[in-house]
Design an enzyme around this catalytic site. Structure first.
Site, PDB file in Angstrom:
ATOM      1  CG  ASN A   7      -7.615   5.080   7.366  1.00  0.00           C
ATOM      2  OD1 ASN A   7      -7.569   5.810   8.982  1.00  0.00           O
ATOM      3  ND2 ASN A   7      -6.623   4.293   6.842  1.00  0.00           N
ATOM      4  CD1 TRP A   8     -10.348  10.867   9.081  1.00  0.00           C
ATOM      5  CD2 TRP A   8     -10.749  11.874  10.952  1.00  0.00           C
ATOM      6  NE1 TRP A   8     -11.451  11.515   9.237  1.00  0.00           N
ATOM      7  CE2 TRP A   8     -11.398  12.032  10.499  1.00  0.00           C
ATOM      8  CE3 TRP A   8     -10.596  12.110  12.273  1.00  0.00           C
ATOM      9  CZ2 TRP A   8     -13.015  12.517  11.438  1.00  0.00           C
ATOM     10  CZ3 TRP A   8     -11.043  13.054  13.081  1.00  0.00           C
ATOM     11  CH2 TRP A   8     -12.569  13.137  12.610  1.00  0.00           C
ATOM     12  CE  LYS A   9      -3.821   6.343   5.539  1.00  0.00           C
ATOM     13  NZ  LYS A   9      -3.323   6.150   4.480  1.00  0.00           N
ATOM     14  CG  HIS A  98      -4.181   0.948   6.467  1.00  0.00           C
ATOM     15  ND1 HIS A  98      -3.120   1.151   6.332  1.00  0.00           N
ATOM     16  CD2 HIS A  98      -5.179   1.446   5.529  1.00  0.00           C
ATOM     17  CE1 HIS A  98      -3.398   1.878   5.469  1.00  0.00           C
ATOM     18  NE2 HIS A  98      -4.133   1.695   4.434  1.00  0.00           N
ATOM     19  CD  GLU A 100      -0.579   3.682   6.889  1.00  0.00           C
ATOM     20  OE1 GLU A 100      -1.508   4.078   7.670  1.00  0.00           O
ATOM     21  OE2 GLU A 100      -0.486   4.356   4.937  1.00  0.00           O
ATOM     22  CD  GLU A 171      -7.422   1.682   1.552  1.00  0.00           C
ATOM     23  OE1 GLU A 171      -7.871   2.233   1.496  1.00  0.00           O
ATOM     24  OE2 GLU A 171      -6.708   0.995   2.595  1.00  0.00           O
ATOM     25  N   GLY A 177      -1.597   6.340  -0.220  1.00  0.00           N
ATOM     26  CA  GLY A 177      -0.424   7.502  -0.124  1.00  0.00           C
ATOM     27  C   GLY A 177       0.295   8.107  -1.106  1.00  0.00           C
ATOM     28  CB  SER A 222      -4.291   8.005  -4.204  1.00  0.00           C
ATOM     29  OG  SER A 222      -2.996   8.128  -3.948  1.00  0.00           O
ATOM     30  N   GLY A 243      -7.776   8.246   2.724  1.00  0.00           N
ATOM     31  CA  GLY A 243      -7.052   8.684   3.991  1.00  0.00           C
ATOM     32  C   GLY A 243      -6.477  10.194   3.629  1.00  0.00           C
ATOM     33  N   GLY A 244      -5.475  10.823   2.934  1.00  0.00           N
ATOM     34  CA  GLY A 244      -4.963  11.622   3.013  1.00  0.00           C
ATOM     35  C   GLY A 244      -6.287  13.026   2.870  1.00  0.00           C
TER      36      GLY A 244
HETATM   37  P1  PGA Z   1      -4.647   7.632   1.087  1.00  0.00           P
HETATM   38  O1  PGA Z   1      -5.060   6.819   2.083  1.00  0.00           O
HETATM   39  O2  PGA Z   1      -6.065   7.877   0.587  1.00  0.00           O
HETATM   40  O3  PGA Z   1      -3.853   8.591   1.726  1.00  0.00           O
HETATM   41  O4  PGA Z   1      -3.842   7.114  -0.107  1.00  0.00           O
HETATM   42  C1  PGA Z   1      -5.495   5.572   1.676  1.00  0.00           C
HETATM   43  C2  PGA Z   1      -5.980   4.213   2.878  1.00  0.00           C
HETATM   44  O5  PGA Z   1      -4.544   4.007   3.482  1.00  0.00           O
HETATM   45  O6  PGA Z   1      -6.957   3.926   3.157  1.00  0.00           O
END
Ligand code: PGA
Length: 263
Positions: A7-9, A98, A100, A171, A177, A222, A243-244
């Site tokens: 997930n490149w956000k 998600h 977010e 998640e 994050g 993470s 994500g990251g």
């Molecule tokens: P993260 O994000 O790996 O940066 O914690 C995961 C996600 O939000 O899907």
């Protein structure tokens, strides 16, 4: 087969997305899991192009899509994109619900349910995210919260076949994050609960209990190359939503390589 999805956000321009997808695809030829790429929607056509070029007739193997959708085919919804648009751009999947989106943009679980339905009806695989906050966990409400998110999110899915197409991503919000990942035991506990709830849902729809390999439950929060093997070796963890660490080809591929080839 397990799934490792990135997930490149809100990262990467079109040119950067093209380059990152190429680096990932180059290295992914020999990895066991199915990979997923979720760039910002503006870059999806460029990433689709690279996937088709590199993977050829295996490109359907790659889960590709947007990070959100609006539950209508078209209309006066400024700033939104629809399932048919994602499909027309070459996508086969979409991330829905998600944390977010829930926390920053105020999406409720009932609204997320409309999105899961729109994804399924639009021919996309939804990666449907659930997870508790730190307060909810510390109050001992993790399964109540996740159970409610699951029930509301899946309430409009009425055929067992459609339910089997939904990929769940657990998640925990406190792990996203933050560098603070759930322990393998914590992840396994919630994944087992989710699998049990899904089994009940299949039964309620009159379906046979799903085969073990019919329902995919990914862990997210993470995930890094260093912690991936322990998380992914849990019996009910079928992959990761990253994500990251998905923004760098080497770390994303490191997670793919940490994925056990069975079990
Ligand atoms: P993260 O994000 O790996 O940066 O914690 C995961 C996600 O939000 O899907």
């Amino acid at each position: 087969r397990p799934v490792i999805a990135g997930n490149w956000k809100m990262h990467k321009t079109v040119a950067e997305a093209r380059e990152l997808s190429l680096r990932i695809l180059d290295g992914a030829r020999d990895v066991f899991p199915r990979i997923g790429l979720f760039p910002p929607a503006l870059s999806l056509p460029a990433v689709v192009e690279e996937v088709r070029r590199v993977a050829g007739n295996l490109s359907d193997e790659v889960l590709l899509g947007a990070q959100n959708l609006y539950p209508a085919d078209e209309g006066a919804f400024t700033g939104e994109i629809s399932a048919p648009m994602i499909r027309a751009a070459g996508g086969n999947a979409v991330i829905v619900g998600h944390s977010e989106r829930r926390q920053i943009f105020g999406e409720t679980s009932d609204f997320v349910g409309l999105k899961v339905e729109a994804a399924i009806h639009g021919g996309l695989v939804p990666i449907f995210c659930v997870g508790e906050t730190l307060d909810e966990r510390e109050d001992g409400r993790t399964t109540a919260v996740v159970g409610d998110q699951l029930a509301r999110g899946l309430t409009r899915i009425e055929r067992p076949d459609d339910l089997a197409r939904v990929i769940i991503a657990y998640e925990p919000v406190w792990a996203i994050g933050t560098g603070r990942t759930a322990s393998p035991d914590q992840a396994q506990e919630v994944h087992a609960y989710i699998r049990e709830e899904l089994g009940k849902r299949f039964a309620a729809l009159g379906g046979d209990p799903p085969r073990r390999d019919e329902v995919l439950i990914l862990y997210g929060g993470s995930v890094k190359p260093a912690n991936a093997a322990d998380l992914l070796s849990q019996p009910d963890v079928d992959g990761a939503l990253v994500g990251g660490a998905s923004l760098d080809a080497d770390s994303f591929l490191g997670i793919c390589r940490a994925c056990p080839a069975e079990g």
